[in-house]
Scaffold this motif. Structure first.
Motif, PDB file in Angstrom:
ATOM      1  N   GLY A  69       0.819  -1.200   0.000  1.00 36.76           N
ATOM      2  CA  GLY A  69       0.000   0.000   0.000  1.00 36.76           C
ATOM      3  C   GLY A  69       0.855   1.253   0.000  1.00 36.76           C
ATOM      4  N   GLN A  70       0.239   2.396   0.299  1.00 31.65           N
ATOM      5  CA  GLN A  70       0.922   3.676   0.221  1.00 31.65           C
ATOM      6  C   GLN A  70       0.271   4.663   1.185  1.00 31.65           C
ATOM      7  OE1 GLN A  70       0.369   6.014  -3.464  1.00 31.65           O
ATOM      8  NE2 GLN A  70       2.593   6.227  -3.563  1.00 31.65           N
ATOM      9  N   VAL A  71       1.059   5.639   1.638  1.00 36.26           N
ATOM     10  CA  VAL A  71       0.552   6.738   2.447  1.00 36.26           C
ATOM     11  C   VAL A  71       0.948   8.038   1.744  1.00 36.26           C
ATOM     12  CG1 VAL A  71       0.645   7.915   4.680  1.00 36.26           C
ATOM     13  CG2 VAL A  71       0.783   5.414   4.588  1.00 36.26           C
ATOM     14  N   LEU A  72      -0.006   8.945   1.583  1.00 37.93           N
ATOM     15  CA  LEU A  72       0.259  10.264   1.008  1.00 37.93           C
ATOM     16  C   LEU A  72       0.152  11.312   2.103  1.00 37.93           C
ATOM     17  CD1 LEU A  72      -1.989  10.093  -2.199  1.00 37.93           C
ATOM     18  CD2 LEU A  72       0.421   9.418  -1.956  1.00 37.93           C
ATOM     19  N   LEU A  73       1.177  12.166   2.192  1.00 40.81           N
ATOM     20  CA  LEU A  73       1.198  13.281   3.127  1.00 40.81           C
ATOM     21  C   LEU A  73       1.170  14.549   2.285  1.00 40.81           C
ATOM     22  CD1 LEU A  73       4.124  11.951   5.350  1.00 40.81           C
ATOM     23  CD2 LEU A  73       1.671  11.643   5.739  1.00 40.81           C
ATOM     24  N   ASP A 112      -6.828  24.042 -11.285  1.00 43.92           N
ATOM     25  CA  ASP A 112      -6.344  25.410 -11.112  1.00 43.92           C
ATOM     26  C   ASP A 112      -5.285  25.564 -10.020  1.00 43.92           C
ATOM     27  OD1 ASP A 112      -7.941  24.846  -8.945  1.00 43.92           O
ATOM     28  OD2 ASP A 112      -9.127  26.685  -9.068  1.00 43.92           O
ATOM     29  N   SER A 113      -4.634  24.455  -9.626  1.00 50.12           N
ATOM     30  CA  SER A 113      -3.665  24.540  -8.538  1.00 50.12           C
ATOM     31  C   SER A 113      -2.520  23.549  -8.720  1.00 50.12           C
ATOM     32  CB  SER A 113      -4.355  24.241  -7.201  1.00 50.12           C
ATOM     33  OG  SER A 113      -3.421  24.247  -6.129  1.00 50.12           O
ATOM     34  N   TRP A 114      -1.316  23.987  -8.390  1.00 52.02           N
ATOM     35  CA  TRP A 114      -0.226  23.047  -8.210  1.00 52.02           C
ATOM     36  C   TRP A 114      -0.581  22.188  -7.003  1.00 52.02           C
ATOM     37  CZ3 TRP A 114       4.765  22.773 -10.545  1.00 52.02           C
ATOM     38  CH2 TRP A 114       4.981  23.687 -11.574  1.00 52.02           C
ATOM     39  N   PHE A 115       0.095  21.041  -6.873  1.00 56.79           N
ATOM     40  CA  PHE A 115      -0.205  20.109  -5.788  1.00 56.79           C
ATOM     41  C   PHE A 115       1.058  19.328  -5.473  1.00 56.79           C
ATOM     42  CE2 PHE A 115      -1.894  15.753  -4.718  1.00 56.79           C
ATOM     43  CZ  PHE A 115      -2.451  16.074  -3.502  1.00 56.79           C
ATOM     44  N   ALA A 116       1.326  19.112  -4.194  1.00 57.62           N
ATOM     45  CA  ALA A 116       2.496  18.313  -3.810  1.00 57.62           C
ATOM     46  C   ALA A 116       2.141  17.392  -2.653  1.00 57.62           C
ATOM     47  CB  ALA A 116       3.661  19.216  -3.420  1.00 57.62           C
ATOM     48  N   HIS A 117       2.690  16.177  -2.716  1.00 56.65           N
ATOM     49  CA  HIS A 117       2.558  15.252  -1.597  1.00 56.65           C
ATOM     50  C   HIS A 117       3.830  14.441  -1.460  1.00 56.65           C
ATOM     51  CE1 HIS A 117       1.989  11.825  -4.263  1.00 56.65           C
ATOM     52  NE2 HIS A 117       0.812  12.260  -4.695  1.00 56.65           N
ATOM     53  N   VAL A 118       4.064  13.998  -0.253  1.00 57.77           N
ATOM     54  CA  VAL A 118       5.121  13.031   0.009  1.00 57.77           C
ATOM     55  C   VAL A 118       4.453  11.668  -0.064  1.00 57.77           C
ATOM     56  CG1 VAL A 118       6.715  12.146   1.749  1.00 57.77           C
ATOM     57  CG2 VAL A 118       6.487  14.619   1.396  1.00 57.77           C
ATOM     58  N   ALA A 119       4.983  10.801  -0.923  1.00 59.75           N
ATOM     59  CA  ALA A 119       4.429   9.459  -1.096  1.00 59.75           C
ATOM     60  C   ALA A 119       5.335   8.457  -0.383  1.00 59.75           C
ATOM     61  CB  ALA A 119       4.333   9.114  -2.581  1.00 59.75           C
ATOM     62  N   VAL A 120       4.760   7.714   0.554  1.00 59.54           N
ATOM     63  CA  VAL A 120       5.489   6.713   1.324  1.00 59.54           C
ATOM     64  C   VAL A 120       5.004   5.343   0.883  1.00 59.54           C
ATOM     65  CG1 VAL A 120       6.022   5.869   3.636  1.00 59.54           C
ATOM     66  CG2 VAL A 120       5.617   8.330   3.267  1.00 59.54           C
ATOM     67  N   GLU A 121       5.901   4.551   0.353  1.00 55.32           N
ATOM     68  CA  GLU A 121       5.564   3.179  -0.021  1.00 55.32           C
ATOM     69  C   GLU A 121       5.646   2.308   1.234  1.00 55.32           C
ATOM     70  OE1 GLU A 121       4.592   2.237  -3.099  1.00 55.32           O
ATOM     71  OE2 GLU A 121       4.825   4.301  -3.771  1.00 55.32           O
ATOM     72  N   VAL A 122       4.566   1.661   1.596  1.00 52.81           N
ATOM     73  CA  VAL A 122       4.562   0.805   2.779  1.00 52.81           C
ATOM     74  C   VAL A 122       5.340  -0.471   2.437  1.00 52.81           C
ATOM     75  CG1 VAL A 122       3.129  -0.460   4.412  1.00 52.81           C
ATOM     76  CG2 VAL A 122       2.351   1.757   3.525  1.00 52.81           C
TER      77      VAL A 122
END
Length: 143
Positions: A69-73, A112-122
């Motif tokens: 799975g994955q976690v997005l911050l 209409d927006s830039w977007f950023a997340h930290v993706a953590v691979e479980v």
């Protein structure tokens, strides 16, 4: 239970710069994205962690994380997360998305927006990603 703090969400427009460097254009995975994204790998040891930045309108294809799975911050901007068969969920800085293994989903920026997340691979033995079909313009334009 929602794990985000509503009081910490910013209304400041995001222009692509955040607490982590934007990184290079995401050439390695570009074939699985509609639009332009950037990738800065933060960790390749023990736990794979990447800072992913999406230009407005950019989103990844439907995909599945097998096993771990994955976690997005979410760190900046405004975007979307959607699991197959469920309504899309708007994301803003401070949101956390826990994606169970074997869950078909996509995520990306608002139009209409830039977007950023930290993706953590479980981490999990035998973990892999399966990339599927693009999110259609028709589906995306309804958001």
């Amino acid at each position: 239970m929602k794990a985000s703090n509503e009081n910490n969400k910013t209304q400041t427009p995001f222009t692509g710069e955040s607490i982590f460097p934007i990184g290079d254009k995401n050439e390695a995975y570009a074939r699985y994205f509609t639009g332009t994204s950037y990738l800065n790998m933060l960790s390749l040891e023990r736990v794979v962690i990447g800072n992913v930045t999406f230009e407005p309108g950019c989103r990844n294809f439907w995909h599945i994380h097998h096993k771990g799975g994955q976690v997005l911050l979410v760190t900046a901007g405004r975007g979307w997360y959607q699991e197959a068969g469920k309504p899309a969920r708007e994301l803003r800085a401070g949101d956390v998305v826990n994606i169970p293994p074997e869950t078909k989903h996509w995520h990306g920026a608002a139009k209409d927006s830039w977007f950023a997340h930290v993706a953590v691979e479980v981490p999990a033995e035998g973990a892999s990603n399966e990339w599927l079909e693009p999110v259609s313009d028709e589906e995306y334009d309804k958001l």
